[in-house]
Design a protein around this motif. Structure first.
Motif, PDB file in Angstrom:
ATOM      1  N   TYR A 124       0.827  -1.205   0.000  1.00 10.75           N
ATOM      2  CA  TYR A 124       0.000   0.000   0.000  1.00 10.75           C
ATOM      3  C   TYR A 124       0.862   1.255   0.000  1.00 10.75           C
ATOM      4  N   GLY A 125       1.966   1.224  -0.750  1.00 10.89           N
ATOM      5  CA  GLY A 125       2.795   2.415  -0.866  1.00 10.89           C
ATOM      6  C   GLY A 125       4.224   2.266  -0.398  1.00 10.89           C
ATOM      7  N   GLN A 126       4.658   1.063  -0.017  1.00 11.90           N
ATOM      8  CA  GLN A 126       6.042   0.862   0.376  1.00 11.90           C
ATOM      9  C   GLN A 126       6.924   0.880  -0.879  1.00 11.90           C
ATOM     10  N   PRO A 127       8.160   1.375  -0.770  1.00 13.69           N
ATOM     11  CA  PRO A 127       9.069   1.341  -1.920  1.00 13.69           C
ATOM     12  C   PRO A 127       9.453  -0.105  -2.256  1.00 13.69           C
ATOM     13  N   LEU A 128       9.754  -0.348  -3.528  1.00 19.19           N
ATOM     14  CA  LEU A 128      10.100  -1.703  -3.965  1.00 19.19           C
ATOM     15  C   LEU A 128      11.297  -2.267  -3.200  1.00 19.19           C
ATOM     16  N   SER A 129      12.226  -1.418  -2.788  1.00 17.39           N
ATOM     17  CA  SER A 129      13.374  -1.911  -2.022  1.00 17.39           C
ATOM     18  C   SER A 129      12.921  -2.557  -0.714  1.00 17.39           C
ATOM     19  N   GLU A 130      11.939  -1.954  -0.051  1.00 17.89           N
ATOM     20  CA  GLU A 130      11.413  -2.492   1.210  1.00 17.89           C
ATOM     21  C   GLU A 130      10.621  -3.780   0.968  1.00 17.89           C
ATOM     22  N   VAL A 131       9.847  -3.800  -0.117  1.00 17.80           N
ATOM     23  CA  VAL A 131       9.055  -4.984  -0.450  1.00 17.80           C
ATOM     24  C   VAL A 131       9.977  -6.155  -0.807  1.00 17.80           C
ATOM     25  N   ALA A 132      11.042  -5.874  -1.566  1.00 16.19           N
ATOM     26  CA  ALA A 132      12.004  -6.926  -1.913  1.00 16.19           C
ATOM     27  C   ALA A 132      12.609  -7.521  -0.639  1.00 16.19           C
ATOM     28  N   ALA A 133      12.949  -6.681   0.322  1.00 17.89           N
ATOM     29  CA  ALA A 133      13.504  -7.169   1.587  1.00 17.89           C
ATOM     30  C   ALA A 133      12.511  -8.069   2.316  1.00 17.89           C
ATOM     31  N   THR A 134      11.228  -7.720   2.259  1.00 22.41           N
ATOM     32  CA  THR A 134      10.200  -8.557   2.888  1.00 22.41           C
ATOM     33  C   THR A 134      10.131  -9.925   2.218  1.00 22.41           C
ATOM     34  N   PHE A 135      10.057  -9.956   0.878  1.00 26.31           N
ATOM     35  CA  PHE A 135      10.034 -11.238   0.161  1.00 26.31           C
ATOM     36  C   PHE A 135      11.306 -12.041   0.444  1.00 26.31           C
ATOM     37  N   ASN A 136      12.428 -11.377   0.534  1.00 27.12           N
ATOM     38  CA  ASN A 136      13.694 -12.077   0.735  1.00 27.12           C
ATOM     39  C   ASN A 136      13.771 -12.768   2.098  1.00 27.12           C
ATOM     40  N   LYS A 137      13.018 -12.283   3.090  1.00 25.37           N
ATOM     41  CA  LYS A 137      12.985 -12.947   4.403  1.00 25.37           C
ATOM     42  C   LYS A 137      12.307 -14.307   4.328  1.00 25.37           C
ATOM     43  N   TYR A 138      11.401 -14.493   3.364  1.00 31.26           N
ATOM     44  CA  TYR A 138      10.570 -15.693   3.317  1.00 31.26           C
ATOM     45  C   TYR A 138      10.988 -16.703   2.253  1.00 31.26           C
ATOM     46  N   ASN A 139      11.958 -16.374   1.401  1.00 33.75           N
ATOM     47  CA  ASN A 139      12.236 -17.210   0.238  1.00 33.75           C
ATOM     48  C   ASN A 139      13.719 -17.462   0.028  1.00 33.75           C
ATOM     49  N   GLN A 140      14.025 -18.617  -0.613  1.00 33.95           N
ATOM     50  CA  GLN A 140      15.391 -18.925  -1.034  1.00 33.95           C
ATOM     51  C   GLN A 140      15.799 -18.026  -2.195  1.00 33.95           C
ATOM     52  N   LYS A 141      14.848 -17.815  -3.135  1.00 31.06           N
ATOM     53  CA  LYS A 141      15.107 -16.909  -4.254  1.00 31.06           C
ATOM     54  C   LYS A 141      15.116 -15.490  -3.718  1.00 31.06           C
TER      55      LYS A 141
END
Length: 182
Positions: A124-141
């Protein structure tokens, strides 16, 4: 999710930590969702909560937050203060300086705050850098976003365990290249 004897059901976000003592839990890091049918104590820096129901606690450098979803919670900063009793939908924030802020969340705000427990990230408005960090916490990729694209935003809901769909949405909606490494 884990059933803890004498306490109830506990769900932890990635990189979250708790410690159990009898019918008490010390929340040490991250996010914790506690569901209990009888009173249990949740302790975190600056505050202690006695809970019967469902309570989410979130710890960060800036502030600690308690969100009551169901039941009742009595919050105390120390043994000399009057307790604060939360109603379902209320959140209590404690800043790094110890300042308390209490407010009622709207239903869509509650959903956004608790989606992590269902494996969903709500953008809902977070920068892509922050969103990428969130995905990276949960995934091997791992997702890497470079240059000016780091500050772009994308709105939507995505499965935390499906970075490929998120990358496809970024590429098609924002017309930028993101890198995904196995």
């Amino acid at each position: 999710d884990k059933q803890i004897p004498q306490i109830g059901q506990v769900s932890l976000d990635s990189y979250s930590q708790i410690r159990k003592y009898g019918t008490s839990i010390d929340h040490l890091a991250g996010r914790c969702l506690l569901s209990c049918s009888r009173p249990a104590e949740l302790r975190l820096e600056h505050i202690h909560a006695t809970v019967s129901g469902k309570l989410q606690s979130s710890l960060s450098v800036e502030k600690n937050r308690l969100l009551l979803l169901e039941g009742q919670a009595k919050i105390m900063r120390n043994f000399y203060d009057q307790p604060i009793v939360l109603s379902p939908g209320e959140e209590l924030c404690v800043s790094s300086t110890g300042k308390l802020t209490r407010h009622k969340l709207l239903p869509d705000e509650i959903t956004r705050e608790t989606n992590w427990a269902q494996g969903i990230v709500e953008l809902y408005g977070q920068p892509l850098s922050e969103v990428a960090a969130t995905f990276n916490k949960y995934n091997q990729k791992k997702i890497f976003v470079h240059g000016k694209a780091r500050s772009l935003v994308l709105l939507g809901s995505f499965a935390l365990k499906d970075p490929d769909t998120f990358i496809d949405a970024v590429r098609s909606t924002l017309s930028i290249a993101c890198l995904l490494y196995p």
